[in-house]
Write a protein that holds these residues in place. Structure first.
Motif, PDB file in Angstrom:
ATOM      1  N   ASP A  86      -9.620  10.380  -3.590  1.00  0.00           N
ATOM      2  CA  ASP A  86      -8.461  11.283  -3.605  1.00  0.00           C
ATOM      3  C   ASP A  86      -7.750  11.333  -2.256  1.00  0.00           C
ATOM      4  O   ASP A  86      -6.525  11.366  -2.199  1.00  0.00           O
ATOM      5  CB  ASP A  86      -8.908  12.695  -4.005  1.00  0.00           C
ATOM      6  N   TYR A  87      -8.530  11.347  -1.161  1.00  0.00           N
ATOM      7  CA  TYR A  87      -7.930  11.402   0.173  1.00  0.00           C
ATOM      8  C   TYR A  87      -8.755  10.561   1.140  1.00  0.00           C
ATOM      9  O   TYR A  87      -9.972  10.389   0.966  1.00  0.00           O
ATOM     10  CB  TYR A  87      -7.858  12.846   0.693  1.00  0.00           C
ATOM     11  N   PHE A 140       0.807  -1.204   0.000  1.00  0.00           N
ATOM     12  CA  PHE A 140       0.000   0.000   0.000  1.00  0.00           C
ATOM     13  C   PHE A 140       0.851   1.270   0.000  1.00  0.00           C
ATOM     14  O   PHE A 140       0.313   2.372   0.068  1.00  0.00           O
ATOM     15  CB  PHE A 140      -0.926   0.013   1.226  1.00  0.00           C
ATOM     16  N   ASP A 141       2.165   1.141  -0.053  1.00  0.00           N
ATOM     17  CA  ASP A 141       3.042   2.307  -0.009  1.00  0.00           C
ATOM     18  C   ASP A 141       2.719   3.351  -1.077  1.00  0.00           C
ATOM     19  O   ASP A 141       2.756   4.549  -0.810  1.00  0.00           O
ATOM     20  CB  ASP A 141       4.502   1.878  -0.125  1.00  0.00           C
ATOM     21  N   ALA A 167      -7.673   4.054   0.008  1.00  0.00           N
ATOM     22  CA  ALA A 167      -6.659   4.874  -0.667  1.00  0.00           C
ATOM     23  C   ALA A 167      -6.188   4.231  -1.959  1.00  0.00           C
ATOM     24  O   ALA A 167      -5.769   4.919  -2.893  1.00  0.00           O
ATOM     25  CB  ALA A 167      -5.478   5.112   0.265  1.00  0.00           C
ATOM     26  N   ALA A 168      -6.261   2.902  -2.024  1.00  0.00           N
ATOM     27  CA  ALA A 168      -5.823   2.194  -3.225  1.00  0.00           C
ATOM     28  C   ALA A 168      -6.796   2.354  -4.384  1.00  0.00           C
ATOM     29  O   ALA A 168      -6.464   2.014  -5.526  1.00  0.00           O
ATOM     30  CB  ALA A 168      -5.625   0.707  -2.913  1.00  0.00           C
ATOM     31  N   LEU A 169      -8.002   2.889  -4.109  1.00  0.00           N
ATOM     32  CA  LEU A 169      -8.997   3.085  -5.165  1.00  0.00           C
ATOM     33  C   LEU A 169      -8.721   4.392  -5.899  1.00  0.00           C
ATOM     34  O   LEU A 169      -8.555   5.443  -5.278  1.00  0.00           O
ATOM     35  CB  LEU A 169     -10.410   3.118  -4.560  1.00  0.00           C
ATOM     36  N   GLU A 170      -8.700   4.334  -7.217  1.00  0.00           N
ATOM     37  CA  GLU A 170      -8.409   5.517  -8.020  1.00  0.00           C
ATOM     38  C   GLU A 170      -9.450   6.619  -7.805  1.00  0.00           C
ATOM     39  O   GLU A 170      -9.137   7.811  -7.831  1.00  0.00           O
ATOM     40  CB  GLU A 170      -8.343   5.149  -9.499  1.00  0.00           C
ATOM     41  N   VAL A 171     -10.688   6.245  -7.566  1.00  0.00           N
ATOM     42  CA  VAL A 171     -11.758   7.225  -7.435  1.00  0.00           C
ATOM     43  C   VAL A 171     -11.604   8.065  -6.164  1.00  0.00           C
ATOM     44  O   VAL A 171     -12.095   9.195  -6.093  1.00  0.00           O
ATOM     45  CB  VAL A 171     -13.133   6.527  -7.452  1.00  0.00           C
ATOM     46  N   LYS A 227      -2.106   9.415   0.264  1.00  0.00           N
ATOM     47  CA  LYS A 227      -3.507   9.835   0.202  1.00  0.00           C
ATOM     48  C   LYS A 227      -4.181   9.802   1.572  1.00  0.00           C
ATOM     49  O   LYS A 227      -5.271  10.348   1.739  1.00  0.00           O
ATOM     50  CB  LYS A 227      -4.273   8.945  -0.789  1.00  0.00           C
ATOM     51  N   ILE A 228      -3.556   9.151   2.558  1.00  0.00           N
ATOM     52  CA  ILE A 228      -4.127   9.067   3.903  1.00  0.00           C
ATOM     53  C   ILE A 228      -3.617  10.255   4.711  1.00  0.00           C
ATOM     54  O   ILE A 228      -2.418  10.399   4.942  1.00  0.00           O
ATOM     55  CB  ILE A 228      -3.758   7.738   4.583  1.00  0.00           C
TER      56      ILE A 228
END
Length: 542
Positions: free
Chosen positions: A91-92, A2-3, A85-89, A8-9
């Motif tokens: 953002d944060y 997840f790096d 966070a791994a989802l493209e949709v 995004k987190i």
């Protein structure tokens, strides 16, 4: 793993600096929920939300404020945040450490707040109404997403729980700053800790039989004895586990004047355990014989005397405890006469100042109470024992562990949950969490008897060396898994736990790489106490 998405987190403060105050050039949309198991319903919800703005913020409820049933959340909030966070949709992502998102909504002031359709289908819930009022107060929009497809994490988990043992482990280790290399160094550092174990020595006998069939005249099974194996158990195996991990161990116990006592004494001494034995001619050495046919236990026969020890014998044991300098004192209580309502207080007061105090009270078929052991640094009951102590058969395990810790005035609780692993609880003010859960690491169950003793010994020793309940829980759980995958009470050892740790690191992969980057803290000395979407059916813009 997840790096690439970790950036995004954000904390609320960081995100507020990124998005700026209203009015903005880019529209901010916010969603909030548990997101325990990210399913197609969540994806559709997030995709729909993104159509209402430029920046999508997903807010995740932290673990302590999710109360959707036993074992929930199933996925810890760090991992849930990483999944989103791994989802493209998205953002944060932020983690909300409050029971409701109201404060974060006020702070971030998203231009649009999107809620799932299910929260409006049967009328607006009072909690949802509060959210509507906050969004309305600064001129934002509140919208319910379409309800054409509704999924439920609860229903998905009820049908099938994904095995996330190593993912949860890696997430916990990263959050707590614990690296696999650190765990290895801790295992290697356990030699030389002075430990005093006080408790009931039990001789466990396993008698393996072949089932011949039912008797012709009585409702009795007939079996043929094929072989028997005898092991030292109870407080004796706790002492042997500790010694096998490198500690200097003294066992103070009660034995009869019989051949089983001699066998136990010889076995313990050959393992390197020093024994202070109070011998009683009228009290037999405790024997628990289990008869097995195939993989089924047919019968257990106990030979014992559960009457309380006399005051003069308690005084002898009290002297042993008071006069032996120890980094760690472990009371291993099986409620067979050594520990009772009068003796516990006397023996506890004899523990030398500065010693780490640990108690385990296994009372599955007898009267006893883990709450007899007040003011200990660590207690390790199972769920049944905790519920018995508190007279509570209804509360969830998190509430149970918290209440038990408070009632016992314990510093730490490791609540054993059997096949569900363990729940660790510490001070509610602890950061980043007051509790954490570890799934069992058992891959091939052979014999669960004695797993709790391996957990007790390893966790206690690690806690005495490091003062770190996270390391203690992880290494204790790995040791329990090793014990479960071997037959009988055989001492676990450093190489065995080290091999299981290495296997976990190799299988965890991303958790190992990320946690290994952290610089380990110095070891503490022994005894020190230094986590294109459809339009909505019922959209309600304000």
């Amino acid at each position: 793993m997840f790096d690439p998405y970790k950036h995004k987190i954000k904390t609320v403060e960081e995100l507020r600096a990124v998005i700026g105050p209203r009015p903005r050039t880019q529209t901010v949309v916010m969603c909030h929920g548990a997101f325990d198991i990210v399913h197609p319903g969540h994806i559709r919800h997030l995709l729909y939300a993104k159509t209402h703005g430029d920046i999508l913020v997903a807010s995740v409820t932290s673990d302590e404020f999710i109360d959707k049933g036993e074992g929930r959340p199933y996925v810890p909030h760090e991992l849930r945040a990483a999944n989103l966070a791994a989802l493209e949709v998205v953002d944060y992502v932020i983690v909300d450490f409050r029971p409701e998102p109201l404060e974060n909504i006020r702070s971030l002031q998203p231009d649009c707040f999107v809620k799932g359709y299910e929260y409006s289908a049967a009328g607006v819930h009072p909690k949802t109404q509060k959210e509507i009022e906050v969004v309305s107060s600064y001129g934002g929009k509140f919208i319910f997403s379409p309800g054409d497809v509704v999924y439920s994490s609860t229903k998905i988990l009820a049908q099938h729980k994904p095995r996330l043992t190593l993912e949860k482990l890696g997430t916990l280790m990263e959050a707590e700053g614990v690296a696999f290399g650190r765990l290895r160094k801790t295992l290697e550092s356990l030699a030389g800790v002075n430990v005093h174990v006080v408790g009931d020595t039990i001789v466990d006998k396993y008698s393996y039989c072949a089932l011949l069939g039912p008797a012709t005249k009585t409702p009795t099974f007939s079996v043929r004895l094929e072989q028997s194996k005898t092991f030292v158990g109870g407080a004796g195996i706790v002492a042997k586990h500790l010694r096998s991990l490198g500690a200097e161990v003294t066992l103070t116990t009660v034995l009869g004047e019989d051949s089983l006592a001699e066998m136990a004494m010889e076995d313990l001494k050959s393992s390197g355990v020093h024994v202070n034995a109070v011998r009683e001619s009228h009290r037999p050495t405790i024997l628990k014989e289990r008869f097995w046919a195939g993989n089924y236990k047919l019968l257990q026969v106990d030979t014992l005397d559960n009457s309380p020890l006399a005051a003069r014998q308690i005084e002898v044991i009290q002297g042993f405890i008071r006069n032996l300098p120890s980094d760690l004192v472990v009371f291993s209580d099986f409620r067979h006469g050594l520990f009772h309502s009068d003796s516990v207080k006397i023996l506890t007061e004899a523990i030398p100042p500065g010693s780490l105090k640990v108690a385990d009270s296994q009372v599955s078929s007898r009267w006893g109470n883990i709450l007899d052991f007040k003011g200990f640094d660590l207690i390790t009951p199972n769920e049944h024992e905790a519920r018995f102590a508190l007279g509570d058969q209804d509360s969830g395990v998190r509430s149970l562990a918290q209440r038990l810790m408070t009632a016992a005035r314990a510093r730490f609780v490791l609540l054993k949950l059997g096949a569900r692993g363990i729940l660790a609880y510490r001070s509610p003010k602890s950061s980043p969490r007051s509790f954490f859960h570890l799934d069992t690491f058992v891959e091939r169950l052979v014999d669960a008897v004695g797993a709790g003793d391996a957990l007790l010994a390893t966790a206690s020793l690690v806690l005495a060396r490091t003062g770190d309940i996270v390391q203690a829980a992880i290494l204790g759980s790995l040791a329990a898994a090793v014990a479960c995958e071997q037959e009988g009470n055989i001492p676990i050892d450093t190489p065995g736990v080290m091999a299981r740790l290495q296997s976990a690191q190799e299988m965890a992969g991303w958790g190992a790489r990320r946690s290994a980057r952290r610089k380990p803290a110095p070891l503490a000395p022994p005894g020190s106490l230094e986590a294109g979407m459809p339009k909505p059916r019922a959209a309600q813009p304000l």
